[in-house]
Scaffold this motif. Structure first.
Motif, PDB file in Angstrom:
ATOM      1  N   GLY A 143      70.517  -5.229  10.549  1.00 35.46           N
ATOM      2  CA  GLY A 143      70.761  -4.088  11.430  1.00 35.46           C
ATOM      3  C   GLY A 143      71.731  -4.472  12.533  1.00 35.46           C
ATOM      4  O   GLY A 143      71.857  -5.642  12.885  1.00 35.46           O
ATOM      5  N   ASP A 144      72.433  -3.494  13.075  1.00 31.91           N
ATOM      6  CA  ASP A 144      73.378  -3.767  14.151  1.00 31.91           C
ATOM      7  C   ASP A 144      72.747  -3.349  15.473  1.00 31.91           C
ATOM      8  O   ASP A 144      73.070  -2.310  16.031  1.00 31.91           O
ATOM      9  N   TRP A 145      71.855  -4.177  15.970  1.00 24.12           N
ATOM     10  CA  TRP A 145      71.130  -3.813  17.184  1.00 24.12           C
ATOM     11  C   TRP A 145      71.966  -3.991  18.433  1.00 24.12           C
ATOM     12  O   TRP A 145      71.632  -3.450  19.490  1.00 24.12           O
ATOM     13  N   ASP A 146      73.064  -4.757  18.341  1.00 28.28           N
ATOM     14  CA  ASP A 146      73.896  -4.955  19.529  1.00 28.28           C
ATOM     15  C   ASP A 146      74.572  -3.662  19.967  1.00 28.28           C
ATOM     16  O   ASP A 146      74.864  -3.468  21.134  1.00 28.28           O
ATOM     17  N   TYR A 165      73.215  -0.747  19.577  1.00 23.11           N
ATOM     18  CA  TYR A 165      72.175   0.235  19.870  1.00 23.11           C
ATOM     19  C   TYR A 165      72.234   0.588  21.358  1.00 23.11           C
ATOM     20  O   TYR A 165      72.544  -0.254  22.199  1.00 23.11           O
ATOM     21  N   GLU A 178      70.093   0.975  23.590  1.00 23.77           N
ATOM     22  CA  GLU A 178      69.264   0.151  24.477  1.00 23.77           C
ATOM     23  C   GLU A 178      69.982  -1.133  24.891  1.00 23.77           C
ATOM     24  O   GLU A 178      69.892  -1.572  26.035  1.00 23.77           O
ATOM     25  N   SER A 179      70.678  -1.747  23.913  1.00 19.77           N
ATOM     26  CA  SER A 179      71.401  -2.985  24.213  1.00 19.77           C
ATOM     27  C   SER A 179      72.487  -2.733  25.240  1.00 19.77           C
ATOM     28  O   SER A 179      72.669  -3.502  26.188  1.00 19.77           O
ATOM     29  N   LEU A 202      70.882  -2.095  28.718  1.00 21.94           N
ATOM     30  CA  LEU A 202      70.389  -3.315  29.353  1.00 21.94           C
ATOM     31  C   LEU A 202      71.538  -4.179  29.842  1.00 21.94           C
ATOM     32  O   LEU A 202      71.458  -4.783  30.911  1.00 21.94           O
TER      33      LEU A 202
END
Lengths: 153, 191
Positions: free
Chosen positions: B65-68, B70, B72-73, B76
């Motif tokens: 997954g590409d959470w970076d 997202y 939220e990232s 933050l």
């Protein structure tokens, strides 16, 4: 006394297996929600979050089944995995608390409105770890006495 | 505990060395067994997920997954906190801002939230929360994790000196999907 210990250990195995199967079920049903919970711990790198979220619940399932195995060999392996996972979960949640993150555990419920667990979550995980460690110690050390040959478990 | 067990069980007669060697063998056997279970779990996960992705069941997930990227990232990284549904329902933030277009806001919003559509932040703030203390916690939401409006508004609030800006990434879709209370029309009560 010895008989009482046997019963306690049997109950511990049943409880641990039940807890892990229950926990795994929700994660397998909703891997996206679990991946979000894993992401929010901010421990794993971005690319590893989904893979971990997909893999972990099946480790929980197999550890639970191994804990229920009659033979000491698989019981020891299952208990080792269970204790390892619980130690890791406890450490991860403690690290989150220490960093001031107010996150839901993601252990059982993955509901969006779940409350952050805090110290209760930590205490529960530590108690489950103690159970798993006891079951492991029993399976691992006792096995050696009853079946002297490793080739014949 | 180990020492005590060994003594009680009479393994002493075998000698310490022998008993240690056998223990070492068992340790290896257990480690290999655990590794087998881990591999089996990976195979099961891969199989079930492939089946789900092919349409056999709902909830398949890409392995990487590409959470970076997202929301939220990004929030933050910009010093914006994350507000959960529980915190919003418990009214932890002093003010809640709805970053969606006004017609969506009027159709239904989180109780107590003020409209603050992206691109219209100054007017909205002047209209609704002009006397809001910049040190008070403020939460912003939009449709859900896929929309960027709430992040945009949160960044603008931050630029205007609000110290405790929070993003509710689940947004309207998560709020309604989980039975959050709905208010229609305009918010009457002060936040």
């Amino acid at each position: 006394m010895r008989r009482a210990l046997r019963i306690v250990l049997l109950l511990a195995r049943l409880a641990l297996a039940g807890v892990f199967l229950w926990a795994a079920w929700g994660k397998i049903a909703a891997p996206d929600a679990f991946a979000l919970a894993v992401y929010r711990y901010r421990i794993l790198p971005s690319w590893a979050v989904n893979a971990f979220a997909l893999w972990l619940p099946w480790i929980e399932v197999l550890a639970a089944l191994a804990l229920l195995a009659p033979g000491r060999r698989w019981r020891a392996a299952g208990a080792a995995l269970a204790a390892g996972m619980l130690a890791a979960f406890t450490a991860a949640y403690a690290a989150a608390l220490a960093r001031g993150l107010s996150i839901a555990c993601g252990c059982f419920t993955l509901r969006a409105d779940a409350a952050a667990g805090g110290w209760t979550t930590l205490a529960r995980n530590a108690a489950l770890f103690a159970l798993a460690a006891a079951v492991f110690a029993d399976a691992f050390f006792d096995r050696r006495r009853r079946t002297p040959s490793p080739e014949n478990p | 505990m180990t020492d005590g067990d060994v003594m009680r069980r009479g393994d002493f007669s075998n000698g310490w060395k022998k008993s240690f060697q056998s223990l070492e063998k068992w340790a290896w056997r257990t480690a290999v067994d655990a590794a087998v279970l881990l591999a089996l779990a990976a195979a099961l996960a891969a199989g079930v997920n492939a089946w789900k992705l092919r349409g056999g069941g709902s909830g398949g997930l890409p392995w990487a997954g590409d959470w970076d990227s997202y929301v939220e990232s990004k929030a933050l990284a910009a010093g914006i906190g994350i507000v959960t549904m529980r915190e919003l329902a418990d009214r932890v933030p002093s003010a809640v801002l709805d970053a969606r277009p006004r017609e969506l806001y009027r159709a239904g919003h989180v109780p107590g939230a003020w409209p603050c559509p992206a691109g219209d932040v100054d007017a909205s703030l002047a209209e609704h929360v002009a006397d809001l203390d910049p040190a008070a916690p403020v939460a912003v939401y939009c449709d859900g994790a896929a929309c960027a409006d709430s992040l945009e508004v949160a960044l603008e609030l931050k630029a205007r000196g609000f110290a405790r800006v929070g993003l509710y990434p689940g947004g309207w879709s998560e709020w309604t999907a989980n039975g959050g209370a709905v208010e229609t029309g305009e918010t009457e009560a002060a936040p």
